[in-house]
Design a protein around this motif. Structure first.
Motif, PDB file in Angstrom:
ATOM      1  N   ASP A 148       0.758  -0.981   0.083  1.00  0.00           N
ATOM      2  CA  ASP A 148       0.166   0.036  -0.021  1.00  0.00           C
ATOM      3  C   ASP A 148       0.974   1.334  -0.014  1.00  0.00           C
ATOM      4  O   ASP A 148       0.651   2.224  -0.656  1.00  0.00           O
ATOM      5  N   THR A 149       2.136   1.188   0.772  1.00  0.00           N
ATOM      6  CA  THR A 149       2.808   2.208   0.727  1.00  0.00           C
ATOM      7  C   THR A 149       3.622   2.568  -0.609  1.00  0.00           C
ATOM      8  O   THR A 149       3.556   3.627  -1.257  1.00  0.00           O
ATOM      9  N   PHE A 150       3.999   1.215  -1.261  1.00  0.00           N
ATOM     10  CA  PHE A 150       4.615   1.707  -2.442  1.00  0.00           C
ATOM     11  C   PHE A 150       3.448   1.978  -3.551  1.00  0.00           C
ATOM     12  O   PHE A 150       3.972   2.751  -4.608  1.00  0.00           O
ATOM     13  N   ALA A 151       2.290   1.614  -3.500  1.00  0.00           N
ATOM     14  CA  ALA A 151       1.417   2.047  -4.352  1.00  0.00           C
ATOM     15  C   ALA A 151       1.178   3.529  -4.270  1.00  0.00           C
ATOM     16  O   ALA A 151       0.808   4.159  -5.218  1.00  0.00           O
ATOM     17  N   LEU A 152       0.998   4.075  -2.842  1.00  0.00           N
ATOM     18  CA  LEU A 152       0.774   5.514  -2.615  1.00  0.00           C
ATOM     19  C   LEU A 152       1.983   6.224  -3.326  1.00  0.00           C
ATOM     20  O   LEU A 152       1.846   7.270  -3.960  1.00  0.00           O
ATOM     21  N   LEU A 153       3.164   5.815  -3.304  1.00  0.00           N
ATOM     22  CA  LEU A 153       4.436   6.496  -3.822  1.00  0.00           C
ATOM     23  C   LEU A 153       4.216   6.433  -5.197  1.00  0.00           C
ATOM     24  O   LEU A 153       4.504   7.531  -5.875  1.00  0.00           O
ATOM     25  N   ARG A 178       4.907  -2.678 -11.262  1.00  0.00           N
ATOM     26  CA  ARG A 178       4.516  -4.234 -11.120  1.00  0.00           C
ATOM     27  C   ARG A 178       3.242  -3.862 -10.315  1.00  0.00           C
ATOM     28  O   ARG A 178       2.194  -4.711 -10.615  1.00  0.00           O
ATOM     29  N   LEU A 179       2.922  -3.048  -9.407  1.00  0.00           N
ATOM     30  CA  LEU A 179       1.799  -2.871  -8.685  1.00  0.00           C
ATOM     31  C   LEU A 179       0.783  -2.313  -9.482  1.00  0.00           C
ATOM     32  O   LEU A 179       0.666  -1.109 -10.018  1.00  0.00           O
TER      33      LEU A 179
END
Length: 243
Positions: A148-153, A178-179
């Motif tokens: 979720d953090t990486f998707a937000l970034l 990838r996400l």
């Protein structure tokens, strides 16, 4: 020479061998699982900042700063081991790489981070720094718990194309590619490192991939912040904290 007292804490430049040993010992508890202190060849090139609890003298936070005259020296940085930073090589202003930031695990007072940013702000102003950068670390090497953090970034905080780091190391997680999920913002903020949150609030940005660092048992993203991009109200607060 950095020296700053706020409330229960004081920030100062590490001056002696004992100070450096205290810094490395604090880092060891955060970045290493063995008994040896955390140290590397960059320690001798950096300015080290130590934050202590005034009453007890206990070191509660530390970080190091490597000053570069411009982006032409970017390959001298710690981060350049893990990222292709060619797009930053043309940056004309003074840069400072902030690294090995850690807070003592037994101390959760948010004032510690405020004092750290106060000391960093004073360093930036005194040295004419125009960009801060470094590696923002996530504990562990499994990316899944930070999806979720990486998707937000990916959605809100990727570096502008003119600065975007390219892949250099073979072991990485290309989250921007990838996400596909939409981030749960609440969960994303919960698992985001506090230092990275601070960078982003000020207008910072990150690489489009995370590097797997087996040596330090972390995932990290390259993080940059142009000082001129900090919102004026936030800049005023930072400078108030640096007095």
């Amino acid at each position: 020479m950095i020296s700053l007292r706020k409330g229960r804490y004081a920030a100062r430049a590490a001056r002696s061998e004992d100070d450096i040993a205290a810094v490395q010992s604090l880092r060891q508890g955060r970045f290493r699982s063995g008994a040896a202190p955390d140290l590397d060849a960059f320690d001798e090139q950096c300015h080290h900042i130590l934050i202590e609890e005034i009453k007890t003298g206990v070191p509660v936070c530390c970080f190091r700063l490597l000053s570069l005259k411009s982006g032409a020296q970017i390959n001298k940085s710690y981060s350049s081991q893990y990222y292709d930073l060619e797009r930053l090589s043309g940056f004309g202003g003074v840069m400072a790489e902030m690294g090995r930031f850690c807070i003592h695990p037994d101390y959760t007072d948010p004032d510690i981070l405020r004092v750290a940013w106060g000391a960093m702000t004073r360093y930036v102003d005194e040295n004419g720094v125009e960009m801060l950068f470094g590696c923002s670390s996530f504990q562990g090497t499994e990316a899944e718990e930070y999806y979720d953090t990486f998707a937000l970034l990916r959605d809100r905080h990727l570096a502008p194309n003119r600065f975007l780091p390219h892949i250099k190391t073979p072991e990485n997680f290309r989250f921007a590619q990838r996400l596909k999920r939409k981030p749960d913002a609440k969960r994303a903020m919960k698992t985001m490192p506090p230092l990275l949150r601070s960078y982003l609030v000020m207008g910072g940005w990150v690489s489009d991939h995370a590097v797997v660092d087996r040596d330090l048992n972390t995932l990290h993203v390259f993080t940059g912040l142009e000082i001129s991009a900090i919102p004026p109200a936030r800049a005023r607060l930072l400078r108030m904290g640096a007095r």
